[in-house]
Design a protein around this motif. Sequence first.
Motif, PDB file in Angstrom:
ATOM      1  N   SER A  16      34.100  48.639  38.035  1.00 28.57           N
ATOM      2  CA  SER A  16      34.095  49.198  39.850  1.00 28.57           C
ATOM      3  C   SER A  16      34.509  48.079  40.375  1.00 28.57           C
ATOM      4  N   PRO A  17      35.505  48.248  41.451  1.00 29.34           N
ATOM      5  CA  PRO A  17      36.027  46.963  42.741  1.00 29.34           C
ATOM      6  C   PRO A  17      35.597  46.423  43.097  1.00 29.34           C
ATOM      7  N   GLY A  18      35.616  44.737  43.523  1.00 33.56           N
ATOM      8  CA  GLY A  18      35.093  44.082  43.972  1.00 33.56           C
ATOM      9  C   GLY A  18      35.466  43.579  45.255  1.00 33.56           C
ATOM     10  N   PHE A  19      34.569  43.688  46.426  1.00 30.04           N
ATOM     11  CA  PHE A  19      34.651  43.494  47.729  1.00 30.04           C
ATOM     12  C   PHE A  19      36.037  43.254  48.245  1.00 30.04           C
ATOM     13  N   GLY A  20      36.469  43.703  48.557  1.00 33.84           N
ATOM     14  CA  GLY A  20      37.923  43.702  49.156  1.00 33.84           C
ATOM     15  C   GLY A  20      39.476  44.307  47.955  1.00 33.84           C
ATOM     16  N   PHE A  21      38.857  45.128  47.585  1.00 31.39           N
ATOM     17  CA  PHE A  21      39.560  45.466  46.452  1.00 31.39           C
ATOM     18  C   PHE A  21      39.197  46.420  46.615  1.00 31.39           C
ATOM     19  N   SER A  22      38.040  47.505  47.167  1.00 31.23           N
ATOM     20  CA  SER A  22      38.012  48.463  47.037  1.00 31.23           C
ATOM     21  C   SER A  22      39.239  50.014  47.682  1.00 31.23           C
ATOM     22  N   ALA A  23      40.240  49.577  48.526  1.00 27.36           N
ATOM     23  CA  ALA A  23      40.469  50.128  48.548  1.00 27.36           C
ATOM     24  C   ALA A  23      41.962  50.212  47.661  1.00 27.36           C
ATOM     25  N   ALA A  24      42.582  49.379  46.886  1.00 30.62           N
ATOM     26  CA  ALA A  24      43.670  48.626  45.950  1.00 30.62           C
ATOM     27  C   ALA A  24      43.484  49.952  45.246  1.00 30.62           C
ATOM     28  N   GLU A  25      44.758  50.188  44.624  1.00 30.70           N
ATOM     29  CA  GLU A  25      44.745  51.219  43.626  1.00 30.70           C
ATOM     30  C   GLU A  25      45.063  50.344  42.310  1.00 30.70           C
ATOM     31  N   VAL A  26      44.224  51.041  40.871  1.00 34.41           N
ATOM     32  CA  VAL A  26      43.741  50.333  39.674  1.00 34.41           C
ATOM     33  C   VAL A  26      45.667  50.456  38.983  1.00 34.41           C
ATOM     34  N   THR A  27      45.441  49.552  37.900  1.00 34.15           N
ATOM     35  CA  THR A  27      47.018  49.606  37.156  1.00 34.15           C
ATOM     36  C   THR A  27      46.266  49.590  36.101  1.00 34.15           C
ATOM     37  N   ARG A  28      45.811  50.030  34.911  1.00 38.42           N
ATOM     38  CA  ARG A  28      45.591  49.346  33.666  1.00 38.42           C
ATOM     39  C   ARG A  28      46.739  49.023  32.557  1.00 38.42           C
ATOM     40  N   SER A  29      46.333  47.501  32.470  1.00 35.55           N
ATOM     41  CA  SER A  29      47.546  47.343  31.040  1.00 35.55           C
ATOM     42  C   SER A  29      46.675  46.410  30.191  1.00 35.55           C
ATOM     43  N   ASP A  30      47.694  45.825  29.007  1.00 33.45           N
ATOM     44  CA  ASP A  30      47.470  45.328  28.119  1.00 33.45           C
ATOM     45  C   ASP A  30      48.012  44.218  27.713  1.00 33.45           C
ATOM     46  N   ALA A  31      47.309  42.965  27.343  1.00 35.65           N
ATOM     47  CA  ALA A  31      48.176  42.659  26.773  1.00 35.65           C
ATOM     48  C   ALA A  31      47.039  41.423  25.561  1.00 35.65           C
ATOM     49  N   GLY A  32      47.673  40.921  24.981  1.00 34.53           N
ATOM     50  CA  GLY A  32      47.708  39.895  23.914  1.00 34.53           C
ATOM     51  C   GLY A  32      45.641  41.357  22.986  1.00 34.53           C
ATOM     52  N   GLY A  33      45.912  42.177  22.995  1.00 30.33           N
ATOM     53  CA  GLY A  33      45.087  42.555  22.378  1.00 30.33           C
ATOM     54  C   GLY A  33      43.428  43.376  23.346  1.00 30.33           C
ATOM     55  N   HIS A  34      44.002  42.406  24.807  1.00 25.70           N
ATOM     56  CA  HIS A  34      42.844  42.745  26.015  1.00 25.70           C
ATOM     57  C   HIS A  34      43.148  43.820  26.518  1.00 25.70           C
ATOM     58  N   ALA A  35      42.269  44.876  27.111  1.00 26.61           N
ATOM     59  CA  ALA A  35      43.103  45.900  28.230  1.00 26.61           C
ATOM     60  C   ALA A  35      42.373  45.896  29.626  1.00 26.61           C
ATOM     61  N   PHE A  36      43.004  45.411  30.543  1.00 27.47           N
ATOM     62  CA  PHE A  36      42.645  45.367  31.489  1.00 27.47           C
ATOM     63  C   PHE A  36      42.624  46.065  32.724  1.00 27.47           C
ATOM     64  N   SER A  37      41.735  46.425  34.078  1.00 18.67           N
ATOM     65  CA  SER A  37      42.345  46.749  34.648  1.00 18.67           C
ATOM     66  C   SER A  37      42.603  46.044  36.342  1.00 18.67           C
ATOM     67  N   LEU A  38      43.271  46.005  36.890  1.00 21.28           N
ATOM     68  CA  LEU A  38      44.447  45.699  37.624  1.00 21.28           C
ATOM     69  C   LEU A  38      43.753  45.968  39.296  1.00 21.28           C
ATOM     70  N   ARG A  39      44.081  44.638  40.254  1.00 18.95           N
ATOM     71  CA  ARG A  39      43.390  45.788  41.927  1.00 18.95           C
ATOM     72  C   ARG A  39      44.163  44.443  42.496  1.00 18.95           C
ATOM     73  N   ARG A  40      45.359  44.834  43.483  1.00 21.78           N
ATOM     74  CA  ARG A  40      45.568  43.847  43.845  1.00 21.78           C
ATOM     75  C   ARG A  40      45.383  43.991  45.798  1.00 21.78           C
ATOM     76  N   SER A  41      45.432  43.161  46.287  1.00 25.87           N
ATOM     77  CA  SER A  41      45.501  43.169  47.320  1.00 25.87           C
ATOM     78  C   SER A  41      45.946  42.256  48.160  1.00 25.87           C
ATOM     79  N   GLY A  42      47.350  42.064  48.710  1.00 29.16           N
ATOM     80  CA  GLY A  42      48.633  41.565  49.332  1.00 29.16           C
ATOM     81  C   GLY A  42      48.984  40.523  48.023  1.00 29.16           C
ATOM     82  N   ASP A  43      48.267  38.986  48.369  1.00 31.91           N
ATOM     83  CA  ASP A  43      48.504  38.113  47.461  1.00 31.91           C
ATOM     84  C   ASP A  43      47.813  37.557  46.042  1.00 31.91           C
TER      85      ASP A  43
END
Length: 135
Positions: A16-43
């Motif tokens: 679940s997104p934290g405060f400030g990221f609830s409206a951000a679109e989620v992007t799934r990404s992998d690196a080094g064998g780890h999976a991440f859900s990324l959410r961007r808000s501005g910079d």
Amino acid sequence: MRWAILVLTVLAGCDSPGFGFSAAEVTRSDAGGHAFSLRRSGDVVQAIRTNFVRRPDINLIGRDAELAIERTYGCRVTKMRGDVALMVAQLDCEGAPRDGDWARWVKPRRSLASCLGYISSGQAGRRKEIDLVCF
């Protein structure tokens, strides 16, 4: 039956997104064998590790999260903070990512809220702009 509902509720909150990221679109990404859900808000980007790791190492996971963020958004990560499950990164989209140029880790403070962002002023101090994301 109550236990099943409790377990499902807890598991549903893992990505679940934290405060400030609830409206951000989620992007799934992998690196080094780890999976991440990324959410961007501005910079600012929130990275949530979504795979299981036995005895996680923050140094390895942090670098993999940084690589995943830079590959996904094409911006350089300048600052990071967080732990092995949840990290927050400050982006610099004016500079391209460079190999071997790692972000500076910021030691977390003990507070109820944390904020990342920037303050800029215009010509002769007339225009001031504050961009903060709190979580």
